[in-house]
Design a protein around this motif. Sequence first.
Motif, PDB file in Angstrom:
ATOM      1  N   LYS A 214       0.817  -1.212   0.000  1.00 39.44           N
ATOM      2  CA  LYS A 214       0.000   0.000   0.000  1.00 39.44           C
ATOM      3  C   LYS A 214       0.849   1.260   0.000  1.00 39.44           C
ATOM      4  O   LYS A 214       0.352   2.336  -0.239  1.00 39.44           O
ATOM      5  N   GLY A 215       2.138   1.118   0.300  1.00 37.11           N
ATOM      6  CA  GLY A 215       3.002   2.286   0.336  1.00 37.11           C
ATOM      7  C   GLY A 215       3.507   2.723  -1.028  1.00 37.11           C
ATOM      8  O   GLY A 215       4.052   3.814  -1.178  1.00 37.11           O
ATOM      9  N   SER A 216       3.347   1.861  -2.031  1.00 31.98           N
ATOM     10  CA  SER A 216       3.805   2.232  -3.373  1.00 31.98           C
ATOM     11  C   SER A 216       2.763   1.759  -4.374  1.00 31.98           C
ATOM     12  O   SER A 216       1.834   1.052  -4.028  1.00 31.98           O
ATOM     13  N   HIS A 217       2.939   2.144  -5.608  1.00 24.03           N
ATOM     14  CA  HIS A 217       2.005   1.747  -6.669  1.00 24.03           C
ATOM     15  C   HIS A 217       2.637   0.742  -7.613  1.00 24.03           C
ATOM     16  O   HIS A 217       2.198   0.586  -8.752  1.00 24.03           O
ATOM     17  N   LEU A 218       3.666   0.053  -7.114  1.00 23.62           N
ATOM     18  CA  LEU A 218       4.398  -0.861  -7.983  1.00 23.62           C
ATOM     19  C   LEU A 218       3.491  -2.010  -8.438  1.00 23.62           C
ATOM     20  O   LEU A 218       3.522  -2.425  -9.601  1.00 23.62           O
ATOM     21  N   GLY A 219       2.673  -2.534  -7.528  1.00 24.53           N
ATOM     22  CA  GLY A 219       1.784  -3.636  -7.886  1.00 24.53           C
ATOM     23  C   GLY A 219       0.811  -3.239  -8.980  1.00 24.53           C
ATOM     24  O   GLY A 219       0.601  -3.957  -9.961  1.00 24.53           O
ATOM     25  N   GLU A 220       0.193  -2.057  -8.810  1.00 20.42           N
ATOM     26  CA  GLU A 220      -0.766  -1.570  -9.821  1.00 20.42           C
ATOM     27  C   GLU A 220      -0.067  -1.318 -11.159  1.00 20.42           C
ATOM     28  O   GLU A 220      -0.609  -1.612 -12.221  1.00 20.42           O
ATOM     29  N   ALA A 221       1.165  -0.792 -11.086  1.00 18.64           N
ATOM     30  CA  ALA A 221       1.910  -0.529 -12.330  1.00 18.64           C
ATOM     31  C   ALA A 221       2.169  -1.840 -13.072  1.00 18.64           C
ATOM     32  O   ALA A 221       2.012  -1.918 -14.304  1.00 18.64           O
ATOM     33  N   TRP A 222       2.552  -2.860 -12.333  1.00 14.33           N
ATOM     34  CA  TRP A 222       2.802  -4.162 -12.970  1.00 14.33           C
ATOM     35  C   TRP A 222       1.528  -4.753 -13.525  1.00 14.33           C
ATOM     36  O   TRP A 222       1.529  -5.418 -14.576  1.00 14.33           O
ATOM     37  N   LEU A 223       0.407  -4.520 -12.857  1.00 18.23           N
ATOM     38  CA  LEU A 223      -0.892  -5.012 -13.335  1.00 18.23           C
ATOM     39  C   LEU A 223      -1.205  -4.406 -14.699  1.00 18.23           C
ATOM     40  O   LEU A 223      -1.583  -5.119 -15.647  1.00 18.23           O
ATOM     41  N   LEU A 224      -1.029  -3.113 -14.815  1.00 16.25           N
ATOM     42  CA  LEU A 224      -1.286  -2.431 -16.092  1.00 16.25           C
ATOM     43  C   LEU A 224      -0.326  -2.908 -17.165  1.00 16.25           C
ATOM     44  O   LEU A 224      -0.712  -3.113 -18.330  1.00 16.25           O
TER      45      LEU A 224
END
Lengths: 424, 181
Positions: A366-376
């Motif tokens: 939740k502290g970064s958007h790395l997961g969401e970036a990888w999802l996209l």
Amino acid sequence: MKFHATAALVRSQVCALLLGVLALLFGRLDLLVLAVPFLVHACWGLLSRPRRGVEVTARPRHVVVPEGDVVRVTVASAPGHLAAVQWGQVESADWDPATGTLLDAPDDGTVAFGFEPERWGRYEIAPALFQVTDPSGSWSCSGATEGITVTVRPAAATLDGGSGVAHPIGMVGSHRSRHRGDGSDLAEVREFRVGDRLRRINWRVTSRRGPVHVNSMLTERDTDVLIVVDTLYDITPADRHATTSLDATVRAVAAIAQHYVGFGDRVAVHDLGTRIGPIRSGSGPRQARMVRDVLARARRTGRDWTRVQQVPSIASGTLVFLCSPLLEREVQDELVRLRRLGAEVIGVDTLPEGVGEFADIRTFDKGSHLGEAWLLRRMQRDDALTRLRALGIPVTRWRGTSSLANVLLSMEAARSAPRRGVAR
Amino acid sequence: MEGAVALVHAVRIADPAQWLLRLLALAALVGAGALCAVWVGGPLVSALLVAIVALGLWAVAAPGSPAALLALGVVAVWWLFGGEPPWWQGVVLAGMLAAAHLACAFAAAAPSYSAVRGRALRRMLGWALGYLAACAVCVALVLGVAAIPPDVLPRGPVWVGLGVVALAGLGVLVHGLRQRG
């Protein structure tokens, strides 16, 4: 290496001397009694003083093992002495005992460790530190052994499924071709022509029909297989021990090479990056061993490479496997380029699990958007893969030796399927 | 801060056998200090006990350091100022000091986090028992000689001469055994 007096020997000599002198000066029997243990230890130390130094060696110096094996590392020192050996921690490998440090008193002087590499690759183990101490603890010598190199070959599992070779382009091999000649598969039974071999005469048909008929056979040929590997980046999942994209790529290359070498085909490897390097075309078990040796020496660490090294030339009909996470546009373009050059191309998707998958959305940091970036990123990639499949390039995910079975079987089935005629 | 973290980590990964050796050394040193406190006493009991405990802890962390020698020195000096105690008190204290000395010697053979094989432990135990048995025999010999009546064996310079002869004989014996071995 020579032995030197330890703090224990110095302690016993100093205490024995001091307490003895004090006992003499003050006429105290109790001080003399206190001096006795130190005097006994000093005598023991003098008795057990090693006559010569000791040579400590580590074995093996270089070893090549298959993936999953444990390497037995031994250090030979002085028999009957206390031997403490300390190995440094190695990334992606474990020691037995876990700290890599052991104190033993073996009869033959050999201290044994277990070295367990987690995955393929080359492991350079730094020299071990050792200390050998005599039984009284009075004399010790210390130093370092030689280093050890362990090369772990990737597992040589063979692919499930057929060869998938529709149009072999070689001369002599085990793949069925469309050409008539001296083979083992029956093409048709026809009338005898001048030049036909007499042993091909089909007597059963001849006796029924009258004119001499012969069996016409399909030839068997080998083919060229080119494995193109994408080592531009090594995509690592959040779990440090999980398979990375480079792991999957190496295992896929080893399995594919092993599979086609078994058919007698010529196998070559081309690296779009720089971690593995090219492997010239060759056939036979020697080529399979060479491929595994080169893969074992692949560089896992180091700078990522951004410029794609294209395949320079390719013969039409070559069977090409492109093992890649298929994230980069240049790599996807290379796939299409090879297809346009006339090769039969199969994409092997080596993007590891746990990277940009929708099912893992709850575990995203939740502290970064790395997961969401990888999802996209993954969604973009999946869109590109759909377009590749629409162009007739099969792309299948690498999940082990059975990953390519369906693709290979469907390619073999397509070879013998009737051609569709153009509608009039 | 990093030093404290490193110390905590070293304590966490220490092998149980290494813990046994080092705590044995500490217990023997602190026990020797406690015996001195009970049998000798004096005005600096607390200070001397604290010094022995501190040196003992240092010896646990670094058994190859001078800590054990300093702790033994403190015990010896403290005992020196206690007058002439009974012989059995000297024997008990000598046993404690022998245990501390040998435990420190064995603990210094390897780092605290090294695993210790069972046969290494068995060998060290065998060597320790042999050493203690030899100490017991030598102490019995000393006490036996000391028990000889003065009219049979006069005290004074004769004792010094006897001691020198005994030491020389011991040296010859050790040298002879080495030559044979």
